[in-house]
Design an enzyme around this catalytic site. Structure first.
Site, PDB file in Angstrom:
ATOM      1  N   LYS A  63     -10.593  -0.761  10.377  1.00 25.82           N
ATOM      2  CA  LYS A  63     -10.687  -1.944   9.521  1.00 25.82           C
ATOM      3  C   LYS A  63     -11.063  -3.198  10.315  1.00 25.82           C
ATOM      4  O   LYS A  63     -11.238  -4.273   9.749  1.00 25.82           O
ATOM      5  CB  LYS A  63      -9.376  -2.160   8.760  1.00 25.82           C
ATOM      6  CG  LYS A  63      -9.084  -1.046   7.754  1.00 25.82           C
ATOM      7  CD  LYS A  63      -7.848  -1.326   6.936  1.00 25.82           C
ATOM      8  CE  LYS A  63      -7.465  -0.135   6.059  1.00 25.82           C
ATOM      9  NZ  LYS A  63      -8.443   0.159   5.006  1.00 25.82           N
ATOM     10  N   GLN A  77      -4.561  -5.164   6.904  1.00 27.93           N
ATOM     11  CA  GLN A  77      -5.514  -6.086   6.285  1.00 27.93           C
ATOM     12  C   GLN A  77      -5.478  -7.479   6.906  1.00 27.93           C
ATOM     13  O   GLN A  77      -6.249  -8.355   6.511  1.00 27.93           O
ATOM     14  CB  GLN A  77      -5.231  -6.197   4.779  1.00 27.93           C
ATOM     15  CG  GLN A  77      -5.406  -4.908   4.023  1.00 27.93           C
ATOM     16  CD  GLN A  77      -6.842  -4.431   3.960  1.00 27.93           C
ATOM     17  OE1 GLN A  77      -7.773  -5.220   4.065  1.00 27.93           O
ATOM     18  NE2 GLN A  77      -7.036  -3.128   3.786  1.00 27.93           N
ATOM     19  N   ASP A 111       3.105  -4.325   8.051  1.00 26.79           N
ATOM     20  CA  ASP A 111       1.839  -3.608   7.878  1.00 26.79           C
ATOM     21  C   ASP A 111       0.720  -4.636   8.010  1.00 26.79           C
ATOM     22  O   ASP A 111       0.473  -5.423   7.110  1.00 26.79           O
ATOM     23  CB  ASP A 111       1.819  -2.937   6.500  1.00 26.79           C
ATOM     24  CG  ASP A 111       0.466  -2.314   6.159  1.00 26.79           C
ATOM     25  OD1 ASP A 111      -0.463  -2.398   6.991  1.00 26.79           O
ATOM     26  OD2 ASP A 111       0.329  -1.769   5.054  1.00 26.79           O
ATOM     27  N   CYS A 119      -4.700   2.399  -3.784  1.00 20.72           N
ATOM     28  CA  CYS A 119      -3.444   2.877  -3.169  1.00 20.72           C
ATOM     29  C   CYS A 119      -2.292   1.916  -3.431  1.00 20.72           C
ATOM     30  O   CYS A 119      -1.414   1.740  -2.580  1.00 20.72           O
ATOM     31  CB  CYS A 119      -3.620   3.118  -1.672  1.00 20.72           C
ATOM     32  SG  CYS A 119      -4.777   4.452  -1.286  1.00 20.72           S
ATOM     33  N   HIS A 178       0.860  -1.175   0.000  1.00 22.24           N
ATOM     34  CA  HIS A 178       0.000   0.000   0.000  1.00 22.24           C
ATOM     35  C   HIS A 178       0.903   1.234   0.000  1.00 22.24           C
ATOM     36  O   HIS A 178       2.018   1.202   0.522  1.00 22.24           O
ATOM     37  CB  HIS A 178      -0.871  -0.035   1.266  1.00 22.24           C
ATOM     38  CG  HIS A 178      -1.933   1.001   1.335  1.00 22.24           C
ATOM     39  ND1 HIS A 178      -1.669   2.314   1.682  1.00 22.24           N
ATOM     40  CD2 HIS A 178      -3.281   0.919   1.149  1.00 22.24           C
ATOM     41  CE1 HIS A 178      -2.803   2.994   1.690  1.00 22.24           C
ATOM     42  NE2 HIS A 178      -3.797   2.183   1.376  1.00 22.24           N
TER      43      HIS A 178
END
Length: 415
Positions: free
Chosen positions: A230, A207, A204, A369, A124
Protein backbone atom coordinates in the site's frame (compact mmCIF):
# COMPACT_ATOMS: atom_id res chain seq x y z
CA UNK A 1 3.20 21.67 -1.93
CA UNK A 2 3.63 19.54 -5.04
CA UNK A 3 2.65 21.26 -8.29
CA UNK A 4 0.83 19.62 -11.18
CA UNK A 5 4.07 19.85 -13.19
CA UNK A 6 5.90 17.92 -10.47
CA UNK A 7 3.15 15.30 -10.37
CA UNK A 8 3.44 14.78 -14.11
CA UNK A 9 7.17 14.20 -13.68
CA UNK A 10 6.51 11.77 -10.80
CA UNK A 11 4.10 9.80 -12.99
CA UNK A 12 6.96 9.08 -15.39
CA UNK A 13 8.54 6.96 -12.63
CA UNK A 14 5.58 4.56 -12.72
CA UNK A 15 5.60 2.22 -15.74
CA UNK A 16 1.86 1.59 -15.60
CA UNK A 17 0.95 5.27 -15.34
CA UNK A 18 3.39 6.39 -18.05
CA UNK A 19 2.62 3.62 -20.54
CA UNK A 20 0.69 4.50 -23.69
CA UNK A 21 -2.42 2.34 -23.67
CA UNK A 22 -5.19 1.99 -26.24
CA UNK A 23 -7.49 3.30 -23.53
CA UNK A 24 -6.15 5.67 -20.90
CA UNK A 25 -6.58 4.21 -17.43
CA UNK A 26 -7.36 6.44 -14.45
CA UNK A 27 -6.26 4.43 -11.42
CA UNK A 28 -8.35 5.37 -8.37
CA UNK A 29 -7.86 2.24 -6.26
CA UNK A 30 -4.64 2.96 -4.38
CA UNK A 31 -6.24 2.12 -1.04
CA UNK A 32 -6.37 -1.47 -2.32
CA UNK A 33 -2.80 -1.41 -3.60
CA UNK A 34 -0.52 1.24 -5.04
CA UNK A 35 1.22 1.23 -8.39
CA UNK A 36 5.00 0.68 -8.21
CA UNK A 37 7.73 3.07 -9.33
CA UNK A 38 10.54 1.76 -11.51
CA UNK A 39 13.05 2.13 -8.67
CA UNK A 40 11.15 -0.39 -6.56
CA UNK A 41 10.93 -2.84 -9.46
CA UNK A 42 14.66 -2.41 -10.12
CA UNK A 43 15.49 -3.04 -6.44
CA UNK A 44 13.50 -6.26 -6.44
CA UNK A 45 15.12 -7.47 -9.66
CA UNK A 46 18.58 -6.46 -8.46
CA UNK A 47 18.23 -8.52 -5.32
CA UNK A 48 17.27 -11.70 -7.15
CA UNK A 49 19.92 -11.17 -9.81
CA UNK A 50 22.91 -10.33 -7.65
CA UNK A 51 22.20 -10.74 -3.91
CA UNK A 52 20.00 -13.82 -3.65
CA UNK A 53 21.00 -15.74 -0.55
CA UNK A 54 19.39 -17.00 2.63
CA UNK A 55 19.89 -14.45 5.42
CA UNK A 56 21.44 -15.47 8.75
CA UNK A 57 22.49 -18.79 7.23
CA UNK A 58 25.88 -19.76 5.85
CA UNK A 59 29.24 -18.03 5.93
CA UNK A 60 29.49 -17.53 2.20
CA UNK A 61 29.29 -14.21 0.36
CA UNK A 62 25.67 -14.33 -0.81
CA UNK A 63 24.43 -15.36 2.62
CA UNK A 64 26.24 -12.40 4.15
CA UNK A 65 24.97 -9.98 1.49
CA UNK A 66 21.37 -11.13 1.96
CA UNK A 67 21.74 -10.68 5.72
CA UNK A 68 23.03 -7.14 5.20
CA UNK A 69 20.08 -6.29 2.92
CA UNK A 70 17.62 -7.72 5.42
CA UNK A 71 19.03 -6.08 8.54
CA UNK A 72 19.72 -2.73 6.88
CA UNK A 73 16.09 -2.81 5.79
CA UNK A 74 15.04 -3.31 9.39
CA UNK A 75 16.93 -0.16 10.39
CA UNK A 76 15.41 1.85 7.52
CA UNK A 77 11.90 0.84 8.58
CA UNK A 78 12.65 1.61 12.23
CA UNK A 79 13.81 5.11 11.29
CA UNK A 80 10.84 5.59 8.95
CA UNK A 81 8.24 5.09 11.71
CA UNK A 82 10.29 6.47 14.59
CA UNK A 83 10.96 3.20 16.41
CA UNK A 84 13.51 3.27 19.21
CA UNK A 85 15.40 0.22 17.93
CA UNK A 86 15.51 -2.03 14.85
CA UNK A 87 14.81 -4.87 17.28
CA UNK A 88 11.25 -3.53 17.39
CA UNK A 89 10.66 -4.27 13.69
CA UNK A 90 9.30 -7.67 12.70
CA UNK A 91 8.81 -8.50 9.04
CA UNK A 92 5.58 -10.27 8.09
CA UNK A 93 3.62 -10.84 4.88
CA UNK A 94 1.17 -7.98 5.41
CA UNK A 95 -0.98 -6.13 7.95
CA UNK A 96 -3.38 -9.07 8.19
CA UNK A 97 -0.64 -11.46 9.26
CA UNK A 98 0.72 -8.90 11.72
CA UNK A 99 -2.68 -8.49 13.39
CA UNK A 100 -3.37 -12.22 13.45
CA UNK A 101 0.04 -12.81 15.01
CA UNK A 102 -0.84 -10.33 17.74
CA UNK A 103 -4.21 -11.98 18.28
CA UNK A 104 -2.56 -15.35 18.86
CA UNK A 105 0.54 -14.41 20.86
CA UNK A 106 -1.01 -11.53 22.78
CA UNK A 107 -4.72 -12.27 22.83
CA UNK A 108 -4.41 -15.93 23.76
CA UNK A 109 -1.65 -15.41 26.35
CA UNK A 110 -2.53 -12.12 28.04
CA UNK A 111 -6.33 -11.96 27.80
CA UNK A 112 -8.65 -13.82 30.18
CA UNK A 113 -12.34 -14.08 30.97
CA UNK A 114 -13.67 -10.77 32.27
CA UNK A 115 -11.20 -8.68 30.27
CA UNK A 116 -12.46 -6.37 27.54
CA UNK A 117 -11.22 -5.82 23.99
CA UNK A 118 -12.06 -2.44 22.45
CA UNK A 119 -12.16 -1.79 18.70
CA UNK A 120 -14.09 0.66 16.53
CA UNK A 121 -16.88 0.07 14.04
CA UNK A 122 -14.50 1.49 11.40
CA UNK A 123 -12.19 -1.49 11.49
CA UNK A 124 -11.14 -3.52 8.49
CA UNK A 125 -12.00 -7.21 8.95
CA UNK A 126 -8.31 -7.88 9.58
CA UNK A 127 -8.53 -5.84 12.78
CA UNK A 128 -11.95 -7.17 13.76
CA UNK A 129 -12.28 -10.91 13.12
CA UNK A 130 -9.06 -11.83 15.02
CA UNK A 131 -10.44 -10.09 18.12
CA UNK A 132 -13.77 -11.85 17.74
CA UNK A 133 -11.76 -15.06 17.81
CA UNK A 134 -9.82 -14.03 20.92
CA UNK A 135 -13.05 -13.05 22.70
CA UNK A 136 -14.62 -16.39 21.79
CA UNK A 137 -11.63 -18.41 23.00
CA UNK A 138 -10.95 -16.49 26.21
CA UNK A 139 -14.37 -15.35 27.36
CA UNK A 140 -13.33 -11.70 27.07
CA UNK A 141 -15.92 -9.15 25.99
CA UNK A 142 -15.60 -7.36 22.65
CA UNK A 143 -16.72 -3.72 22.82
CA UNK A 144 -17.12 -1.17 20.04
CA UNK A 145 -16.56 2.54 19.62
CA UNK A 146 -19.20 3.76 17.16
CA UNK A 147 -19.28 6.78 14.87
CA UNK A 148 -21.66 9.67 14.51
CA UNK A 149 -23.59 8.77 11.35
CA UNK A 150 -23.56 12.37 10.14
CA UNK A 151 -19.98 13.47 10.74
CA UNK A 152 -18.47 9.92 10.47
CA UNK A 153 -16.22 10.74 13.44
CA UNK A 154 -15.82 8.48 16.48
CA UNK A 155 -18.30 9.36 19.21
CA UNK A 156 -16.59 10.84 22.26
CA UNK A 157 -19.30 9.49 24.55
CA UNK A 158 -18.50 5.96 23.39
CA UNK A 159 -14.85 6.42 24.31
CA UNK A 160 -15.81 7.41 27.83
CA UNK A 161 -18.12 4.41 28.17
CA UNK A 162 -16.10 1.57 26.65
CA UNK A 163 -12.61 2.42 27.89
CA UNK A 164 -12.46 1.18 31.48
CA UNK A 165 -10.11 -0.50 33.92
CA UNK A 166 -11.20 -3.82 32.34
CA UNK A 167 -9.86 -2.87 28.91
CA UNK A 168 -7.02 -5.26 28.09
CA UNK A 169 -6.63 -4.56 24.38
CA UNK A 170 -7.37 -1.45 22.34
CA UNK A 171 -7.03 -2.12 18.59
CA UNK A 172 -7.76 0.86 16.39
CA UNK A 173 -7.29 1.96 12.80
CA UNK A 174 -5.25 5.08 12.15
CA UNK A 175 -7.20 5.79 8.96
CA UNK A 176 -10.48 4.26 7.82
CA UNK A 177 -10.15 2.54 4.45
CA UNK A 178 -13.87 3.17 3.83
CA UNK A 179 -14.77 6.58 5.24
CA UNK A 180 -11.40 8.30 5.42
CA UNK A 181 -11.93 9.01 9.13
CA UNK A 182 -8.67 9.72 10.98
CA UNK A 183 -9.27 8.84 14.64
CA UNK A 184 -7.33 10.86 17.20
CA UNK A 185 -5.22 7.82 17.94
CA UNK A 186 -2.69 9.49 20.24
CA UNK A 187 -5.39 11.03 22.43
CA UNK A 188 -7.37 7.80 22.54
CA UNK A 189 -4.28 5.82 23.57
CA UNK A 190 -3.57 8.33 26.33
CA UNK A 191 -7.16 8.07 27.55
CA UNK A 192 -7.07 4.28 27.43
CA UNK A 193 -3.82 4.03 29.39
CA UNK A 194 -5.19 6.41 32.02
CA UNK A 195 -8.14 4.05 32.49
CA UNK A 196 -6.28 0.71 32.43
CA UNK A 197 -2.69 0.19 33.54
CA UNK A 198 -2.45 -3.30 32.00
CA UNK A 199 -3.68 -2.39 28.54
CA UNK A 200 -2.05 -3.28 25.21
CA UNK A 201 -2.57 -0.71 22.44
CA UNK A 202 -2.49 -1.71 18.78
CA UNK A 203 -2.72 0.52 15.71
CA UNK A 204 -3.63 -0.64 12.20
CA UNK A 205 -1.63 1.78 10.09
CA UNK A 206 -2.17 0.18 6.67
CA UNK A 207 -3.99 3.23 5.30
CA UNK A 208 -1.96 5.82 7.21
CA UNK A 209 1.71 5.05 6.59
CA UNK A 210 1.62 5.75 2.81
CA UNK A 211 0.12 9.22 3.33
CA UNK A 212 1.29 10.72 6.63
CA UNK A 213 4.41 10.83 8.77
CA UNK A 214 4.23 8.26 11.56
CA UNK A 215 6.06 8.40 14.87
CA UNK A 216 5.28 5.35 16.97
CA UNK A 217 7.12 6.74 20.01
CA UNK A 218 5.04 9.90 19.89
CA UNK A 219 1.85 7.84 19.58
CA UNK A 220 3.08 5.69 22.48
CA UNK A 221 1.32 2.67 21.00
CA UNK A 222 2.56 -0.76 21.99
CA UNK A 223 2.18 -2.21 18.49
CA UNK A 224 1.79 -0.77 14.99
CA UNK A 225 1.16 -2.66 11.75
CA UNK A 226 1.25 -1.88 8.03
CA UNK A 227 1.68 -3.46 4.58
CA UNK A 228 4.33 -2.66 1.98
CA UNK A 229 2.11 -2.97 -1.08
CA UNK A 230 0.00 0.00 0.00
CA UNK A 231 3.08 2.26 0.00
CA UNK A 232 4.59 1.45 -3.41
CA UNK A 233 6.43 -1.70 -2.27
CA UNK A 234 5.93 -5.28 -3.51
CA UNK A 235 3.13 -7.48 -2.26
CA UNK A 236 4.05 -10.03 0.38
CA UNK A 237 5.99 -7.78 2.77
CA UNK A 238 4.55 -6.26 5.91
CA UNK A 239 5.69 -4.82 9.22
CA UNK A 240 4.78 -5.46 12.83
CA UNK A 241 6.28 -2.88 15.18
CA UNK A 242 6.26 -3.60 18.89
CA UNK A 243 7.92 -2.06 21.91
CA UNK A 244 10.94 -4.25 22.58
CA UNK A 245 10.05 -5.06 26.18
CA UNK A 246 6.51 -6.01 25.13
CA UNK A 247 7.75 -8.31 22.36
CA UNK A 248 10.24 -10.09 24.58
CA UNK A 249 7.46 -10.76 27.08
CA UNK A 250 5.51 -12.74 24.48
CA UNK A 251 5.97 -16.31 23.21
CA UNK A 252 6.67 -17.12 19.56
CA UNK A 253 3.82 -17.90 17.17
CA UNK A 254 5.57 -19.59 14.23
CA UNK A 255 8.15 -22.23 15.11
CA UNK A 256 11.04 -23.52 13.02
CA UNK A 257 14.39 -22.42 11.72
CA UNK A 258 16.16 -19.21 12.69
CA UNK A 259 13.96 -18.24 15.66
CA UNK A 260 15.58 -20.76 17.99
CA UNK A 261 18.41 -20.42 20.49
CA UNK A 262 18.93 -24.09 21.42
CA UNK A 263 16.92 -27.16 20.45
CA UNK A 264 16.99 -30.39 22.48
CA UNK A 265 15.00 -33.56 22.02
CA UNK A 266 12.41 -32.58 24.61
CA UNK A 267 12.46 -28.77 24.65
CA UNK A 268 13.72 -25.62 22.92
CA UNK A 269 14.72 -22.08 23.84
CA UNK A 270 14.13 -19.07 21.62
CA UNK A 271 15.91 -15.90 20.58
CA UNK A 272 14.70 -12.47 21.61
CA UNK A 273 12.74 -10.14 19.33
CA UNK A 274 12.68 -9.70 16.45
CA UNK A 275 14.16 -13.08 15.53
CA UNK A 276 11.79 -15.14 17.67
CA UNK A 277 8.90 -13.95 15.47
CA UNK A 278 10.60 -14.56 12.10
CA UNK A 279 10.69 -18.33 11.67
CA UNK A 280 11.77 -19.67 8.30
CA UNK A 281 13.22 -17.97 5.26
CA UNK A 282 12.03 -14.40 5.02
CA UNK A 283 11.07 -12.22 2.04
CA UNK A 284 14.41 -10.46 1.67
CA UNK A 285 13.60 -9.24 -1.84
CA UNK A 286 10.41 -7.72 -0.48
CA UNK A 287 12.40 -5.96 2.24
CA UNK A 288 14.71 -4.47 -0.36
CA UNK A 289 11.67 -3.34 -2.36
CA UNK A 290 10.14 -1.84 0.77
CA UNK A 291 13.34 0.12 1.46
CA UNK A 292 13.32 1.45 -2.11
CA UNK A 293 9.68 2.51 -1.69
CA UNK A 294 10.37 4.26 1.61
CA UNK A 295 13.32 6.14 0.15
CA UNK A 296 11.22 7.14 -2.85
CA UNK A 297 8.52 8.58 -0.59
CA UNK A 298 11.10 10.32 1.56
CA UNK A 299 12.73 11.89 -1.50
CA UNK A 300 9.39 13.48 -2.42
CA UNK A 301 8.58 14.27 1.22
CA UNK A 302 5.75 12.84 3.32
CA UNK A 303 4.58 16.33 4.26
CA UNK A 304 4.45 17.30 0.58
CA UNK A 305 2.52 14.13 -0.23
CA UNK A 306 0.11 14.67 2.66
CA UNK A 307 -0.60 18.26 1.63
CA UNK A 308 -1.10 17.44 -2.04
CA UNK A 309 -3.34 14.44 -1.41
CA UNK A 310 -5.38 16.44 1.07
CA UNK A 311 -5.96 19.20 -1.46
CA UNK A 312 -6.76 16.73 -4.26
CA UNK A 313 -9.23 14.82 -2.09
CA UNK A 314 -10.93 18.04 -1.06
CA UNK A 315 -11.14 19.06 -4.71
CA UNK A 316 -12.90 15.81 -5.52
CA UNK A 317 -15.12 16.00 -2.43
CA UNK A 318 -16.25 19.54 -3.33
CA UNK A 319 -17.27 18.41 -6.82
CA UNK A 320 -19.41 15.48 -5.70
CA UNK A 321 -20.87 16.65 -2.38
CA UNK A 322 -23.77 18.55 -3.98
CA UNK A 323 -24.72 15.91 -6.55
CA UNK A 324 -28.33 15.18 -5.60
CA UNK A 325 -28.20 11.65 -7.07
CA UNK A 326 -25.19 10.66 -4.99
CA UNK A 327 -25.04 9.47 -1.37
CA UNK A 328 -21.65 10.43 0.07
CA UNK A 329 -20.19 8.53 3.03
CA UNK A 330 -16.74 10.10 3.32
CA UNK A 331 -16.03 11.85 6.61
CA UNK A 332 -17.04 15.53 6.38
CA UNK A 333 -13.99 16.80 8.24
CA UNK A 334 -11.36 17.86 5.69
CA UNK A 335 -8.75 16.20 7.90
CA UNK A 336 -9.31 12.85 6.23
CA UNK A 337 -7.75 9.98 4.36
CA UNK A 338 -7.71 10.26 0.59
CA UNK A 339 -10.88 8.27 -0.14
CA UNK A 340 -14.23 9.28 -1.60
CA UNK A 341 -16.89 6.68 -0.79
CA UNK A 342 -20.37 6.94 -2.26
CA UNK A 343 -23.38 5.31 -3.93
CA UNK A 344 -25.41 6.44 -6.91
CA UNK A 345 -29.11 6.29 -6.14
CA UNK A 346 -30.85 3.39 -7.81
CA UNK A 347 -27.66 1.78 -9.15
CA UNK A 348 -25.81 -1.12 -7.57
CA UNK A 349 -22.17 -0.31 -6.71
CA UNK A 350 -20.89 -3.18 -8.87
CA UNK A 351 -22.74 -1.75 -11.87
CA UNK A 352 -21.26 1.66 -11.17
CA UNK A 353 -17.73 0.23 -11.02
CA UNK A 354 -18.22 -1.85 -14.18
CA UNK A 355 -19.51 1.10 -16.18
CA UNK A 356 -16.76 3.35 -14.87
CA UNK A 357 -14.26 0.69 -15.92
CA UNK A 358 -15.66 0.86 -19.45
CA UNK A 359 -14.52 4.49 -19.43
CA UNK A 360 -11.09 3.55 -18.08
CA UNK A 361 -11.82 4.64 -14.48
CA UNK A 362 -10.67 2.08 -11.90
CA UNK A 363 -12.62 2.34 -8.62
CA UNK A 364 -13.54 -0.18 -5.93
CA UNK A 365 -17.01 -1.53 -5.26
CA UNK A 366 -18.23 -3.81 -2.49
CA UNK A 367 -18.01 -3.71 1.29
CA UNK A 368 -14.24 -2.96 1.35
CA UNK A 369 -13.74 -5.58 4.11
CA UNK A 370 -15.88 -3.48 6.46
CA UNK A 371 -19.23 -5.30 6.57
CA UNK A 372 -20.14 -4.25 10.14
CA UNK A 373 -19.49 -0.61 9.23
CA UNK A 374 -21.67 -0.83 6.12
CA UNK A 375 -24.41 -2.53 8.11
CA UNK A 376 -24.18 0.21 10.75
CA UNK A 377 -24.64 2.80 7.98
CA UNK A 378 -27.65 0.90 6.64
CA UNK A 379 -26.09 -0.15 3.31
CA UNK A 380 -24.74 -3.40 1.89
CA UNK A 381 -22.00 -2.03 -0.34
CA UNK A 382 -20.52 1.17 -1.72
CA UNK A 383 -18.17 2.60 -4.33
CA UNK A 384 -14.77 3.97 -3.38
CA UNK A 385 -12.38 6.18 -5.28
CA UNK A 386 -9.04 6.31 -3.50
CA UNK A 387 -6.43 8.87 -4.47
CA UNK A 388 -2.64 8.94 -4.28
CA UNK A 389 0.01 11.57 -4.93
CA UNK A 390 0.40 10.33 -8.52
CA UNK A 391 -3.20 11.26 -9.38
CA UNK A 392 -4.07 14.58 -11.03
CA UNK A 393 -6.95 17.05 -11.07
CA UNK A 394 -7.59 16.06 -14.66
CA UNK A 395 -8.19 12.49 -13.51
CA UNK A 396 -10.57 13.69 -10.81
CA UNK A 397 -12.47 15.69 -13.45
CA UNK A 398 -12.78 12.58 -15.62
CA UNK A 399 -14.06 10.58 -12.65
CA UNK A 400 -16.71 13.21 -11.84
CA UNK A 401 -17.79 13.58 -15.48
CA UNK A 402 -18.32 9.86 -15.92
CA UNK A 403 -20.54 9.60 -12.85
CA UNK A 404 -23.16 11.33 -14.97
CA UNK A 405 -22.46 8.91 -17.81
CA UNK A 406 -23.21 6.00 -15.48
CA UNK A 407 -26.66 7.41 -14.83
CA UNK A 408 -27.24 7.93 -18.53
CA UNK A 409 -26.22 4.38 -19.39
CA UNK A 410 -28.57 3.03 -16.71
CA UNK A 411 -31.45 5.00 -18.22
CA UNK A 412 -31.66 7.51 -15.38
CA UNK A 413 -30.63 10.56 -17.38
CA UNK A 414 -27.87 12.94 -16.33
CA UNK A 415 -27.72 15.95 -14.04
Amino acid sequence: MLTQEEILEIRKDFPYLSQEWDKKIVYLDSAATTQKPQGVLDALTDYYKFQNGNPHRGAHYLGQVATEVFEEGRQVVADFIGAKSPNEIIFTNNTTQSLNTLAYILGLNKVKEGDEIVISILEHHSNLIPWQYVAEKTGAKLRYIYIDKDSKELREEDLDQVLTEKTKILALTASSNTLGTLPKVKEIIQKAKAKSKDIYTIVDGAQAVPHHKVDVQDLDCDFYTFSGHKLLAPMGIGVLYGKEEKLNDLPPFFYGGEMIEYVYEDHSTFLKAPMRFEAGTQNVGGVKGLVAAIRYLQAIGLDEIDAYEGQLTQYCYDQVKDMDFLDLYTVKNNHRGSVITFNLEGIHPHDVASIMDSYGIAIRSGHHCTQPLHRYLGINASCRASLAFYNTREEVDQFVTHLNDVRRMMGLGSK
